[in-house]
Design a protein around this motif. Structure first.
Motif, PDB file in Angstrom:
ATOM      1  N   GLY A 261      21.356  36.463  86.423  1.00  0.00           N
ATOM      2  CA  GLY A 261      22.541  37.214  86.020  1.00  0.00           C
ATOM      3  C   GLY A 261      23.746  36.978  86.898  1.00  0.00           C
ATOM      4  O   GLY A 261      24.645  37.822  86.963  1.00  0.00           O
ATOM      5  N   LEU A 262      23.794  35.826  87.585  1.00  0.00           N
ATOM      6  CA  LEU A 262      24.936  35.535  88.449  1.00  0.00           C
ATOM      7  C   LEU A 262      26.168  35.265  87.593  1.00  0.00           C
ATOM      8  O   LEU A 262      26.198  34.321  86.792  1.00  0.00           O
ATOM      9  N   ARG A 263      27.169  36.109  87.740  1.00  0.00           N
ATOM     10  CA  ARG A 263      28.420  35.944  87.020  1.00  0.00           C
ATOM     11  C   ARG A 263      29.568  36.153  87.998  1.00  0.00           C
ATOM     12  O   ARG A 263      29.637  37.191  88.666  1.00  0.00           O
ATOM     13  N   ILE A 264      30.440  35.159  88.102  1.00  0.00           N
ATOM     14  CA  ILE A 264      31.563  35.270  89.018  1.00  0.00           C
ATOM     15  C   ILE A 264      32.536  36.318  88.489  1.00  0.00           C
ATOM     16  O   ILE A 264      32.956  36.285  87.339  1.00  0.00           O
ATOM     17  N   ALA A 265      32.868  37.277  89.337  1.00  0.00           N
ATOM     18  CA  ALA A 265      33.783  38.354  88.956  1.00  0.00           C
ATOM     19  C   ALA A 265      34.682  38.675  90.142  1.00  0.00           C
ATOM     20  O   ALA A 265      34.427  38.257  91.273  1.00  0.00           O
ATOM     21  N   PHE A 266      35.740  39.421  89.853  1.00  0.00           N
ATOM     22  CA  PHE A 266      36.700  39.769  90.897  1.00  0.00           C
ATOM     23  C   PHE A 266      36.908  41.283  90.927  1.00  0.00           C
ATOM     24  O   PHE A 266      37.995  41.771  91.224  1.00  0.00           O
ATOM     25  N   SER A 267      35.841  42.012  90.637  1.00  0.00           N
ATOM     26  CA  SER A 267      35.940  43.456  90.507  1.00  0.00           C
ATOM     27  C   SER A 267      35.144  44.155  91.595  1.00  0.00           C
ATOM     28  O   SER A 267      34.074  43.695  92.004  1.00  0.00           O
ATOM     29  N   THR A 268      35.670  45.307  92.013  1.00  0.00           N
ATOM     30  CA  THR A 268      34.942  46.132  92.976  1.00  0.00           C
ATOM     31  C   THR A 268      34.115  47.210  92.278  1.00  0.00           C
ATOM     32  O   THR A 268      33.479  48.021  92.948  1.00  0.00           O
ATOM     33  N   ARG A 269      34.123  47.197  90.935  1.00  0.00           N
ATOM     34  CA  ARG A 269      33.400  48.220  90.185  1.00  0.00           C
ATOM     35  C   ARG A 269      31.932  47.869  89.966  1.00  0.00           C
ATOM     36  O   ARG A 269      31.152  48.708  89.521  1.00  0.00           O
ATOM     37  N   VAL A 270      31.565  46.628  90.209  1.00  0.00           N
ATOM     38  CA  VAL A 270      30.169  46.236  90.065  1.00  0.00           C
ATOM     39  C   VAL A 270      29.326  46.989  91.085  1.00  0.00           C
ATOM     40  O   VAL A 270      29.723  47.158  92.241  1.00  0.00           O
ATOM     41  N   GLU A 271      28.153  47.436  90.667  1.00  0.00           N
ATOM     42  CA  GLU A 271      27.293  48.240  91.534  1.00  0.00           C
ATOM     43  C   GLU A 271      26.982  47.504  92.838  1.00  0.00           C
ATOM     44  O   GLU A 271      26.607  46.340  92.835  1.00  0.00           O
ATOM     45  N   GLY A 272      27.117  48.200  93.922  1.00  0.00           N
ATOM     46  CA  GLY A 272      26.810  47.658  95.239  1.00  0.00           C
ATOM     47  C   GLY A 272      28.012  47.103  95.965  1.00  0.00           C
ATOM     48  O   GLY A 272      28.001  47.009  97.206  1.00  0.00           O
ATOM     49  N   VAL A 273      29.054  46.728  95.222  1.00  0.00           N
ATOM     50  CA  VAL A 273      30.208  46.084  95.861  1.00  0.00           C
ATOM     51  C   VAL A 273      30.913  47.045  96.814  1.00  0.00           C
ATOM     52  O   VAL A 273      31.252  46.691  97.945  1.00  0.00           O
ATOM     53  N   ARG A 274      31.148  48.275  96.357  1.00  0.00           N
ATOM     54  CA  ARG A 274      31.855  49.226  97.223  1.00  0.00           C
ATOM     55  C   ARG A 274      31.012  49.610  98.434  1.00  0.00           C
ATOM     56  O   ARG A 274      31.549  49.849  99.517  1.00  0.00           O
ATOM     57  N   THR A 275      29.692  49.667  98.238  1.00  0.00           N
ATOM     58  CA  THR A 275      28.809  49.932  99.382  1.00  0.00           C
ATOM     59  C   THR A 275      28.913  48.810 100.400  1.00  0.00           C
ATOM     60  O   THR A 275      28.985  49.057 101.614  1.00  0.00           O
TER      61      THR A 275
END
Length: 548
Positions: A240-254
């Protein structure tokens, strides 16, 4: 009594094997560079240019990835959430690309004011060249070189992301072997640059300048190779590796929450590196360049016996957390003992046998007697801090596994203040003395100011490790560093040096490299044999890992 913790299926030796290959090529790289340049103005430029883009590697590279990315990613994998982990990894990659690209472009655009600000004392080089007192304008060459190495550093940050992904999947060898390609590219650039100009080594200033920039071009190509060689395995391991530029993906803010104090800690390390560069640039010509070969040898055991164990254990410690403080503490103690079993004799060997070792590795071409003496003096000073530096790295690993990246960051700041406060007076005093003052032979006018920087770093390292231990005790109880056991290892290493030291005085004047190999082999064999006779559990554990 609790049973001895069991090692993770030979992962530390796997990491060590990859790092060893890379570090050995690093020694070859330094040997080639010193053959052409010796310790002097060109090595000053080489060291300074690579130091500037370290801001990218230190702030966004392996240390930060280990602190912020691996714990979150590893927990997702442990919970069987591979697709969520893949999306998280893709978002982190996208955000890294944005940050790295911006910083690379900024670094290239600001190369001249940045270098002129940090190396302000080199502004007088142009006049010294005009007066015939200096062969090259180090400031101008460094400005041009930085434009090569900033993009290289950006590629190495992306390589660190790949390393974090693969380590979490317990794939260790390739990411730690990949820097071999970077070293090979630099070596190829230096050698090709030399032979393309005249068909052989070049001694004139213009020729040396061209060799220097051929090496920087090789470094840029090597950074790209280091990232690309890991990419196929990363794609195969992730789901499920998908390049994204969002901080909303689970774990990113942590991860970002842990990332900020980790960046602060790495930022302190980066500031320390820049301050060392500023201070060394105030000293005699060669003070900046002499740090490089000494640091390559100094960091070899830190990487092989510290980083290899830390990297292989971080995913497991992250899964363990602080739910069982006693098990966590025992694991940290075990990790430190394993690392110190090989780090301590390395430090002892550098102190007693460092001069012939350096001679065997680098003594050729422009690297002569004075260069050998000065590099050994700097290495010996650094070696006094080898144990606390490595233990600090392992204790930081424990904090990261517990989700605490702020404490190591704050204590890194204390280390910086201690280092600078001691370095300034010490380096100025030692810079009054040259190799010529202590040698009866004719020698290059190389001065000992850089030794003061290394001694200050040693005092700061001991300060940091004691503070880290104190803070970790408050978190998990009881002292996590087995100091008594480390003292036993130090005593054994000291005794085992005696046969090698005796051999040093008995050996005839053979080739420098043969002498170095015989001395090191004698010491290593004596130490390992004594450890086996004394039934050191650490030796048994390393042998078990290697057999696995």
């Amino acid at each position: 009594m609790r049973p001895e913790p069991k090692p993770n299926k030979s992962s530390a030796p796997t990491v060590a094997a990859g790092i060893l290959a890379s570090r050995l090529l690093g020694l070859v790289r330094e040997s080639v560079a010193l053959r052409y340049f010796g310790v002097g103005a060109h090595t000053d430029v080489l060291q300074a240019a690579f130091r500037f883009p370290n801001v990218l590697q230190n702030l966004l590279g392996e240390g930060t990835i280990s602190a912020a990315f691996i714990p979150v990613y590893s927990r997702m994998l442990a919970e069987g959430r591979e697709r969520d982990a893949g999306r998280f990894a893709g978002s982190i990659f996208g955000l890294l690309v944005v940050a790295v690209s911006s910083l690379v472009l900024l670094g290239i655009a600001l190369a001249r004011p940045l270098v002129s600000l940090i190396l302000f004392s080199w502004r007088r080089d142009a006049q010294m060249v005009a007066d015939g007192l200096l062969a090259i304008d180090r400031l101008e060459l460094t400005i041009q070189a930085v434009k090569f190495v900033f993009p290289m550093a950006g590629l190495l940050v992306l390589s660190a992301w790949a390393l974090g992904v693969l380590n979490s999947h317990r794939r260790f060898f390739l990411p730690y072997f990949a820097p071999v390609l970077w070293n090979i590219a630099i070596i190829a650039g230096l050698v090709t640059g030399a032979h393309a100009i005249t068909g052989g080594p070049v001694g004139n200033v213009e020729g040396l300048n061209r060799i220097l920039f051929a090496g920087f071009g090789g470094a840029l190509a090597g950074g790209l190779l280091q990232f690309l060689v890991q990419l196929p395995l990363v794609l195969r391991e992730t789901s499920g590796l998908r390049i994204a530029f969002s901080t909303r993906v689970e774990g990113v803010r942590t991860a970002i929450k842990a990332f900020v104090p980790a960046v602060e800690g790495r930022g302190v390390a980066q500031l320390s590196g820049y301050l060392d560069l500023v201070l060394a640039s105030q000293l005699a010509v060669g003070a900046v360049g002499v740090l490089r070969p000494a640091l390559v040898l100094y960091l070899l055991p830190v990487s092989l016996f510290g980083l290899s164990v830390a990297a292989s254990e971080l995913p497991s410690l992250s899964r363990m957390g602080d739910c069982d403080a006693e098990s966590f503490r025992q694991r940290v103690r075990y990790i430190i003992r394993q690392s110190m079993f090989l780090t301590i004799p390395t430090a002892a060997g550098y102190l007693a046998l460092g001069y012939p070792i350096i001679g065997g590795l680098f003594r050729s071409g422009q690297f002569g007697f004075a260069d050998n003496v000065l590099v050994y003096a700097v290495l010996a000073a650094y070696s006094l801090g080898l144990v606390p530096t490595t233990v600090s790295r392992l204790l930081q690993n424990g904090f990261w596994a517990l989700g605490d990246t702020a404490t190591p960051a704050r204590l890194a700041g204390v280390r910086l203040l201690v280092s600078v406060g001691i370095a300034v007076p010490l380096m100025l005093v030692l810079d009054r003395w040259s190799v010529q003052d202590i040698a009866s032979l004719e020698a290059k006018p190389l001065y000992f100011g850089a030794v003061g920087l290394a001694l200050a770093a040693t005092v700061a390292a001991w300060t940091e490790v004691l503070l880290l231990q104190k803070r970790l005790v408050s978190r998990i109880g009881r002292v996590p560093v087995p100091w008594k056991r480390l003292a036993e290892m130090a005593a054994l290493a000291t005794l085992c040096l005696l046969p090698a030291i005796l051999l040093l005085f008995l050996l005839p004047e053979w080739s420098a490299i043969i002498r170095a190999i015989l001395l090191v082999s004698t010491f290593v064999a004596t130490y390992l044999l004594a450890a086996r006779l004394l039934r050191f559990a650490e030796l048994t554990a390393w042998v078990g890992r290697l057999r696995a």
